[in-house]
Structure formats: structure tokens, C-alpha cells
Motif scaffolding. Structure first.
Motif, PDB file in Angstrom:
ATOM      1  N   ASN A  54       0.872  -1.178   0.000  1.00 28.15           N
ATOM      2  CA  ASN A  54       0.000   0.000   0.000  1.00 28.15           C
ATOM      3  C   ASN A  54       0.904   1.222   0.000  1.00 28.15           C
ATOM      4  OD1 ASN A  54      -2.821  -1.286   0.754  1.00 28.15           O
ATOM      5  ND2 ASN A  54      -1.273  -2.245   2.043  1.00 28.15           N
ATOM      6  N   LEU A  57       1.182   4.459   2.361  1.00 30.04           N
ATOM      7  CA  LEU A  57       1.419   4.311   3.798  1.00 30.04           C
ATOM      8  C   LEU A  57       2.888   4.442   4.186  1.00 30.04           C
ATOM      9  CD1 LEU A  57      -0.873   1.227   4.484  1.00 30.04           C
ATOM     10  CD2 LEU A  57      -1.403   3.632   4.806  1.00 30.04           C
ATOM     11  N   LEU A  95      -7.570   5.285   4.954  1.00 36.14           N
ATOM     12  CA  LEU A  95      -7.753   3.851   5.169  1.00 36.14           C
ATOM     13  C   LEU A  95      -9.208   3.508   5.452  1.00 36.14           C
ATOM     14  CD1 LEU A  95      -4.596   2.952   7.269  1.00 36.14           C
ATOM     15  CD2 LEU A  95      -5.144   2.165   4.979  1.00 36.14           C
ATOM     16  N   LEU A 100      -7.616  -1.499   3.003  1.00 35.38           N
ATOM     17  CA  LEU A 100      -6.206  -1.872   3.015  1.00 35.38           C
ATOM     18  C   LEU A 100      -6.034  -3.190   2.281  1.00 35.38           C
ATOM     19  CD1 LEU A 100      -3.455  -1.083   4.418  1.00 35.38           C
ATOM     20  CD2 LEU A 100      -4.139  -2.607   6.236  1.00 35.38           C
TER      21      LEU A 100
END
Length: 157
Positions: A54, A57, A95, A100
Motif C-alpha cells: 500500500n 502508507l 484507510l 487496506l
């Protein structure tokens, strides 16, 4: 405050106080629902892998852990909930909106909402009615014992 992240600002603020000061960065708790138990989320590599998978992040994840310890999972259990600590509010909101990806699977996320405990008797927070009653009972018993000790003792005839 972002200005406090700078080491020079941090030390200059600390020097203004007489006693020792510790700064705590606020994190946002998110619940990851139905994660496969076989994931080794306790290892450092797991967070790195999660950040790679991801891309948004980069430096936003603080920690992740199982809500229920793995030794308490039953042999038939295949999924469990985990608690993810996120560093900033933007990532937290992102999120919650987008979810996620872990092992190319979309994981459902929700906020960890802990409701404050409220007494139904006095309407104040941080205690419950049954504790209030027992505390009141103990206080009344203490007063009664104290008053009995102050009464003059009768002499036997």
C-alpha cells in the motif's frame, strides 16, 4: 504539532520547564477485521511489507497487533481481528474510506471506538452505578463506625 518534531524545537521547549517532560505522539487506532491467522503480524517485516503493498502508507503506520493473543485462538479459527496504530489523521481517513490490501485481498477497516463509561445513577463518567453504590455503602459504613466510636461507653452495673 509538526514544529515539535524538529529536534531543536523539541529541546528548546523542554528547557522551558522545571521538571522532566515527555512528549507522546498521538496515534489513531483502527480495527482490521477478519485477517487470516497465518499472517505473522508481530514481525517487523510485516509492517514493511504492508507499506510496500500500500504505497500511500510510507511512514504512517506505527504498530500492528492481534486483539486476541494468538495462543488464545482456537484450532478451528481461521480469521481474527487486529489493531493497527496509524500516525496521522489523513492516513486514518484514507484507510477508512479505501480499505487496506494484504496479500492482494481487501481488508475491512473500522475505527476502534471505546465509549466512555458513565454512571446511570449520578450521570458522571469513569465509574458505573454498581461501583458508586458500593463506594457509597463503604463510606456510610465508615461514618457509622466512626460515630459509634465517639459514643460514650456505658459502664456495666
Amino acid at each position: 504539532a509538526t514544529w515539535l518534531q524538529e529536534p531543536t524545537n523539541h529541546t528548546s521547549l523542554e528547557s522551558q520547564f522545571d521538571s522532566t517532560v515527555s512528549f507522546h505522539s498521538h496515534t489513531f487506532a483502527l480495527v482490521l477485521e477478519c485477517l487470516p491467522i497465518h499472517l505473522q503480524i508481530g514481525e517487523e517485516q510485516f509492517l514493511c511489507k504492508l507499506k510496500e503493498e500500500n504505497l500511500h502508507l510510507a511512514n504512517s503506520l506505527a504498530t500492528i497487533c492481534w486483539i486476541k493473543p494468538p495462543i488464545c485462538h482456537s484450532p478451528q479459527q481461521h480469521k481474527a481481528f487486529a489493531l493497527l496504530q496509524v500516525v496521522d489523521a489523513c492516513t486514518d481517513s484514507s484507510l477508512l474510506r479505501n480499505g487496506l490490501c494484504i496479500d492482494n485481498k481487501c481488508i475491512t477497516i473500522r475505527k476502534d471506538r471505546k465509549e466512555p463509561i458513565r454512571c446511570m445513577k449520578c450521570q458522571r463518567y469513569r465509574h458505573m452505578q454498581n461501583l458508586w453504590r458500593s463506594a457509597l455503602h463503604n463510606a456510610m459504613q465508615h461514618i457509622q463506625d466512626h460515630l459509634l466510636c465517639q459514643l460514650p461507653q456505658q459502664q456495666p452495673c
